[in-house]
Design a protein around this motif. Structure first.
Motif, PDB file in Angstrom:
ATOM      1  N   GLY A 261      -3.987 -16.213  -5.684  1.00 34.70           N
ATOM      2  CA  GLY A 261      -5.057 -17.148  -6.032  1.00 34.70           C
ATOM      3  C   GLY A 261      -4.711 -18.066  -7.180  1.00 34.70           C
ATOM      4  O   GLY A 261      -5.338 -19.123  -7.346  1.00 34.70           O
ATOM      5  N   ARG A 262      -3.734 -17.713  -7.986  1.00 34.46           N
ATOM      6  CA  ARG A 262      -3.325 -18.555  -9.116  1.00 34.46           C
ATOM      7  C   ARG A 262      -2.412 -19.701  -8.694  1.00 34.46           C
ATOM      8  O   ARG A 262      -2.136 -20.602  -9.485  1.00 34.46           O
ATOM      9  CB  ARG A 262      -2.603 -17.693 -10.165  1.00 34.46           C
ATOM     10  N   CYS A 263      -1.928 -19.641  -7.444  1.00 30.92           N
ATOM     11  CA  CYS A 263      -1.009 -20.679  -6.969  1.00 30.92           C
ATOM     12  C   CYS A 263      -1.751 -21.979  -6.678  1.00 30.92           C
ATOM     13  O   CYS A 263      -2.915 -21.971  -6.301  1.00 30.92           O
ATOM     14  CB  CYS A 263      -0.295 -20.222  -5.701  1.00 30.92           C
ATOM     15  N   ARG A 264      -1.058 -23.097  -6.834  1.00 27.82           N
ATOM     16  CA  ARG A 264      -1.670 -24.369  -6.453  1.00 27.82           C
ATOM     17  C   ARG A 264      -1.461 -24.661  -4.978  1.00 27.82           C
ATOM     18  O   ARG A 264      -2.172 -25.470  -4.385  1.00 27.82           O
ATOM     19  CB  ARG A 264      -1.144 -25.517  -7.313  1.00 27.82           C
ATOM     20  N   ALA A 265      -0.467 -23.977  -4.362  1.00 27.26           N
ATOM     21  CA  ALA A 265      -0.230 -24.147  -2.930  1.00 27.26           C
ATOM     22  C   ALA A 265       0.596 -22.987  -2.402  1.00 27.26           C
ATOM     23  O   ALA A 265       1.414 -22.410  -3.122  1.00 27.26           O
ATOM     24  CB  ALA A 265       0.493 -25.461  -2.651  1.00 27.26           C
ATOM     25  N   LEU A 266       0.378 -22.649  -1.120  1.00 25.87           N
ATOM     26  CA  LEU A 266       1.230 -21.709  -0.397  1.00 25.87           C
ATOM     27  C   LEU A 266       2.080 -22.515   0.568  1.00 25.87           C
ATOM     28  O   LEU A 266       1.565 -23.352   1.312  1.00 25.87           O
ATOM     29  CB  LEU A 266       0.395 -20.697   0.382  1.00 25.87           C
ATOM     30  N   ILE A 267       3.381 -22.258   0.563  1.00 23.50           N
ATOM     31  CA  ILE A 267       4.298 -22.899   1.501  1.00 23.50           C
ATOM     32  C   ILE A 267       4.569 -21.922   2.636  1.00 23.50           C
ATOM     33  O   ILE A 267       4.894 -20.761   2.402  1.00 23.50           O
ATOM     34  CB  ILE A 267       5.607 -23.306   0.801  1.00 23.50           C
ATOM     35  N   ASN A 268       4.425 -22.394   3.878  1.00 20.84           N
ATOM     36  CA  ASN A 268       4.608 -21.542   5.046  1.00 20.84           C
ATOM     37  C   ASN A 268       5.628 -22.197   5.969  1.00 20.84           C
ATOM     38  O   ASN A 268       5.400 -23.301   6.462  1.00 20.84           O
ATOM     39  CB  ASN A 268       3.263 -21.340   5.751  1.00 20.84           C
ATOM     40  N   THR A 269       6.752 -21.511   6.200  1.00 20.82           N
ATOM     41  CA  THR A 269       7.907 -22.154   6.845  1.00 20.82           C
ATOM     42  C   THR A 269       8.454 -21.368   8.034  1.00 20.82           C
ATOM     43  O   THR A 269       9.647 -21.041   8.081  1.00 20.82           O
ATOM     44  CB  THR A 269       9.026 -22.331   5.801  1.00 20.82           C
ATOM     45  N   PRO A 270       7.638 -21.036   9.024  1.00 18.89           N
ATOM     46  CA  PRO A 270       8.131 -20.208  10.131  1.00 18.89           C
ATOM     47  C   PRO A 270       9.198 -20.902  10.963  1.00 18.89           C
ATOM     48  O   PRO A 270       9.182 -22.124  11.138  1.00 18.89           O
ATOM     49  CB  PRO A 270       6.873 -19.963  10.975  1.00 18.89           C
ATOM     50  N   LYS A 271      10.129 -20.100  11.474  1.00 16.53           N
ATOM     51  CA  LYS A 271      11.173 -20.594  12.372  1.00 16.53           C
ATOM     52  C   LYS A 271      10.907 -20.138  13.804  1.00 16.53           C
ATOM     53  O   LYS A 271      11.724 -20.368  14.688  1.00 16.53           O
ATOM     54  CB  LYS A 271      12.543 -20.065  11.914  1.00 16.53           C
ATOM     55  N   TRP A 272       9.801 -19.450  14.012  1.00 13.68           N
ATOM     56  CA  TRP A 272       9.450 -18.958  15.336  1.00 13.68           C
ATOM     57  C   TRP A 272       7.992 -19.287  15.607  1.00 13.68           C
ATOM     58  O   TRP A 272       7.292 -19.807  14.742  1.00 13.68           O
ATOM     59  CB  TRP A 272       9.712 -17.451  15.450  1.00 13.68           C
ATOM     60  N   ASN A 273       7.542 -18.998  16.816  1.00 14.13           N
ATOM     61  CA  ASN A 273       6.184 -19.310  17.218  1.00 14.13           C
ATOM     62  C   ASN A 273       5.221 -18.281  16.632  1.00 14.13           C
ATOM     63  O   ASN A 273       4.979 -17.234  17.223  1.00 14.13           O
ATOM     64  CB  ASN A 273       6.089 -19.328  18.750  1.00 14.13           C
ATOM     65  N   GLU A 274       4.666 -18.582  15.461  1.00 14.12           N
ATOM     66  CA  GLU A 274       3.730 -17.668  14.816  1.00 14.12           C
ATOM     67  C   GLU A 274       2.490 -17.493  15.702  1.00 14.12           C
ATOM     68  O   GLU A 274       1.877 -18.473  16.128  1.00 14.12           O
ATOM     69  CB  GLU A 274       3.294 -18.209  13.454  1.00 14.12           C
ATOM     70  N   ALA A 275       2.126 -16.249  15.941  1.00 12.05           N
ATOM     71  CA  ALA A 275       0.936 -15.995  16.763  1.00 12.05           C
ATOM     72  C   ALA A 275      -0.335 -16.413  16.044  1.00 12.05           C
ATOM     73  O   ALA A 275      -1.286 -16.892  16.656  1.00 12.05           O
ATOM     74  CB  ALA A 275       0.868 -14.522  17.141  1.00 12.05           C
ATOM     75  N   TYR A 276      -0.358 -16.236  14.727  1.00 11.65           N
ATOM     76  CA  TYR A 276      -1.550 -16.581  13.954  1.00 11.65           C
ATOM     77  C   TYR A 276      -1.137 -17.159  12.599  1.00 11.65           C
ATOM     78  O   TYR A 276      -0.977 -18.354  12.473  1.00 11.65           O
ATOM     79  CB  TYR A 276      -2.444 -15.352  13.790  1.00 11.65           C
ATOM     80  N   GLY A 277      -0.951 -16.300  11.619  1.00  3.86           N
ATOM     81  CA  GLY A 277      -0.606 -16.743  10.271  1.00  3.86           C
ATOM     82  C   GLY A 277      -1.533 -16.126   9.252  1.00  3.86           C
ATOM     83  O   GLY A 277      -2.297 -16.821   8.569  1.00  3.86           O
ATOM     84  N   ASN A 278      -1.475 -14.798   9.119  1.00  6.77           N
ATOM     85  CA  ASN A 278      -2.387 -14.081   8.220  1.00  6.77           C
ATOM     86  C   ASN A 278      -2.338 -14.597   6.789  1.00  6.77           C
ATOM     87  O   ASN A 278      -3.376 -14.768   6.142  1.00  6.77           O
ATOM     88  CB  ASN A 278      -2.072 -12.582   8.231  1.00  6.77           C
ATOM     89  N   VAL A 279      -1.132 -14.821   6.278  1.00  5.66           N
ATOM     90  CA  VAL A 279      -1.025 -15.219   4.868  1.00  5.66           C
ATOM     91  C   VAL A 279      -1.656 -16.588   4.633  1.00  5.66           C
ATOM     92  O   VAL A 279      -2.124 -16.882   3.528  1.00  5.66           O
ATOM     93  CB  VAL A 279       0.438 -15.202   4.375  1.00  5.66           C
ATOM     94  N   ILE A 280      -1.659 -17.426   5.664  1.00  7.23           N
ATOM     95  CA  ILE A 280      -2.315 -18.726   5.542  1.00  7.23           C
ATOM     96  C   ILE A 280      -3.794 -18.541   5.270  1.00  7.23           C
ATOM     97  O   ILE A 280      -4.374 -19.170   4.376  1.00  7.23           O
ATOM     98  CB  ILE A 280      -2.100 -19.553   6.833  1.00  7.23           C
ATOM     99  N   VAL A 281      -4.423 -17.653   6.022  1.00  4.66           N
ATOM    100  CA  VAL A 281      -5.858 -17.407   5.865  1.00  4.66           C
ATOM    101  C   VAL A 281      -6.138 -16.691   4.548  1.00  4.66           C
ATOM    102  O   VAL A 281      -7.127 -16.990   3.864  1.00  4.66           O
ATOM    103  CB  VAL A 281      -6.398 -16.608   7.059  1.00  4.66           C
ATOM    104  N   GLU A 282      -5.277 -15.757   4.160  1.00  7.13           N
ATOM    105  CA  GLU A 282      -5.458 -15.078   2.877  1.00  7.13           C
ATOM    106  C   GLU A 282      -5.404 -16.072   1.727  1.00  7.13           C
ATOM    107  O   GLU A 282      -6.168 -15.968   0.762  1.00  7.13           O
ATOM    108  CB  GLU A 282      -4.390 -13.996   2.702  1.00  7.13           C
ATOM    109  N   ALA A 283      -4.482 -17.023   1.812  1.00  7.97           N
ATOM    110  CA  ALA A 283      -4.392 -18.047   0.773  1.00  7.97           C
ATOM    111  C   ALA A 283      -5.670 -18.877   0.722  1.00  7.97           C
ATOM    112  O   ALA A 283      -6.256 -19.090  -0.351  1.00  7.97           O
ATOM    113  CB  ALA A 283      -3.179 -18.944   1.028  1.00  7.97           C
ATOM    114  N   MET A 284      -6.128 -19.334   1.878  1.00 10.07           N
ATOM    115  CA  MET A 284      -7.332 -20.165   1.909  1.00 10.07           C
ATOM    116  C   MET A 284      -8.560 -19.393   1.434  1.00 10.07           C
ATOM    117  O   MET A 284      -9.478 -19.973   0.851  1.00 10.07           O
ATOM    118  CB  MET A 284      -7.525 -20.746   3.302  1.00 10.07           C
ATOM    119  N   ALA A 285      -8.573 -18.075   1.674  1.00  6.36           N
ATOM    120  CA  ALA A 285      -9.679 -17.254   1.179  1.00  6.36           C
ATOM    121  C   ALA A 285      -9.759 -17.300  -0.342  1.00  6.36           C
ATOM    122  O   ALA A 285     -10.843 -17.175  -0.922  1.00  6.36           O
ATOM    123  CB  ALA A 285      -9.520 -15.813   1.651  1.00  6.36           C
ATOM    124  N   CYS A 286      -8.619 -17.490  -0.980  1.00  8.00           N
ATOM    125  CA  CYS A 286      -8.557 -17.583  -2.440  1.00  8.00           C
ATOM    126  C   CYS A 286      -8.738 -19.017  -2.937  1.00  8.00           C
ATOM    127  O   CYS A 286      -8.726 -19.264  -4.151  1.00  8.00           O
ATOM    128  CB  CYS A 286      -7.221 -17.050  -2.951  1.00  8.00           C
TER     129      CYS A 286
END
Length: 367
Positions: A261-286
């Motif tokens: 939650g202290r971050c100003r941004a989360l960088i997400n850099t998948p090289k495969w077909n992510e089914a969802y993206g849990n950490v993306i939602v966790e970041a936005m929750a914060c």
């Protein structure tokens, strides 16, 4: 109208015990869904590998722990590899336990991305529902999932539409998304923190691209996650002579969300077909905006310019430009999106609707 109470057996991932981090995002999905289903009044029997732990207790929850060897993950095998079940594997033992109890339950939900439980769906006279956690990482998995789609289409569900397109399905896919307990994530208004990255430390997650972004901006990169591939982690750490990565490890959700939650941004850099993206939602929750490659699930989670930015896959220059613009994203937008679309209550309601639909279908008459 209040739905009737269901008695459900949930069979956990055989990749590792819950709490180990080996199961990746599936672990968080299982824990969140159990809590959501309990809030809706359903009774749960969780069958999981020995050593599994949940961060809560309930009189509606029973846990059965099964000893055995971890199952290898399909994402670390070649697409043409055959089905592998190690000696003393926990996978068949989990399902022996599930089948023994199945006549006491309304339905069984499978969280394993593996061939055996899908095959059992054809041979057992019980309703086995499958929440598919990955894209088509294996030809034999693609075949069996497509077959189940034609035989029992209402017993399959996916996290995103993009993920479901990997498979040859008989009907329109059932999409349930994912969701997490909003009480576990505190909204943080801070706009001036560091950059973060989170996930399993493995090549398909693309950590090296995030390191290059941080290096270009002259910043540290906070990295959370289980180091699954030590050689890859070492190689990534040494891309540049100066230390860029600050390893934070795999930590419990309460500590993770506080640091994230202290971050100003989360960088997400998948090289495969992510089914969802849990950490993306966790970041936005914060309240943390996310800058992600538009590959798989992230493309359905990020509303470009509202709760983050989408960048073409492997476009590091695009990532750098978007990161420089992240202050334009209102952090409240991120939290609002999460509360509307990705709490564990919303997720559990979608799953409940899926189960009721599947349980009420007279499939023998239709096929």
């Amino acid at each position: 109208m209040v739905n009737k109470q269901l008695k459900l057996i949930l069979v956990s991932t055989p990749i590792g015990c819950l709490g180990s981090g080996k199961g990746g995002g599936v672990e968080l999905t299982i824990i969140s869904l159990i809590k959501g289903l309990i809030l809706l009044g359903h009774k749960i029997i969780l069958i999981a590998p020995k050593g599994s732990k949940l961060p809560f207790e309930s009189e509606l929850l029973e846990i059965k722990l099964i000893d055995g060897i971890d199952q290898p993950s399909w994402q670390h095998q070649n697409k043409t590899d055959p089905v592998i079940i190690p000696s003393n594997s926990v996978l068949p033992k989990l399902w022996e336990a599930a089948l023994d109890l199945a006549n006491q339950a309304d339905a069984v939900i499978n969280f394993a991305y593996d061939w055996l439980p899908l095959w059992l769906t054809k041979t057992q006279g019980i309703k086995i529902f499958h929440l598919i956690s990955m894209g088509a990482e294996s030809l034999i998995m693609k075949e069996i999932i497509s077959e189940i789609s034609h035989l029992f289409p209402f017993q399959l569900a996916f996290h995103t539409k993009i993920q479901s397109k990997d498979y040859d399905l008989k009907t329109d896919p059932i999409i349930v998304g994912n969701g997490f307990d909003k009480k576990n994530y505190l909204y943080n208004k801070n706009e001036n923190g560091p950059l973060g990255w989170a996930g399993r430390i493995a090549p398909e997650k693309g950590l090296e691209d995030a390191v290059r972004v941080a290096n270009d901006l002259g910043e540290k990169l906070l990295v959370w996650g289980l180091i699954e591939d030590k050689e890859y982690a070492s190689k990534t750490e040494n891309i540049f002579k100066k230390e860029i990565i600050e390893w934070k490890g795999f930590i419990p959700t309460n500590k993770f969300q506080e640091q994230l939650g202290r971050c100003r941004a989360l960088i997400n850099t998948p090289k495969w077909n992510e089914a969802y993206g849990n950490v993306i939602v966790e970041a936005m929750a914060c309240g943390v905006p996310v800058i992600a490659y538009d590959l798989g699930g992230p493309g359905e989670l990020i509303e470009d310019g509202f709760n983050g930015f989408l960048v073409k896959p492997n476009d590091i220059e695009g990532m750098i430009k978007a990161t420089k613009l992240v202050s334009k994203i209102k952090r409240k937008n991120c939290r609002d999106w999460f509360e509307k679309k990705a709490t564990n209550k919303v997720f559990a309601e979608r799953v409940e609707n899926w189960l009721n639909k599947g349980l009420n279908k007279n499939l023998s008459a239709e096929f």
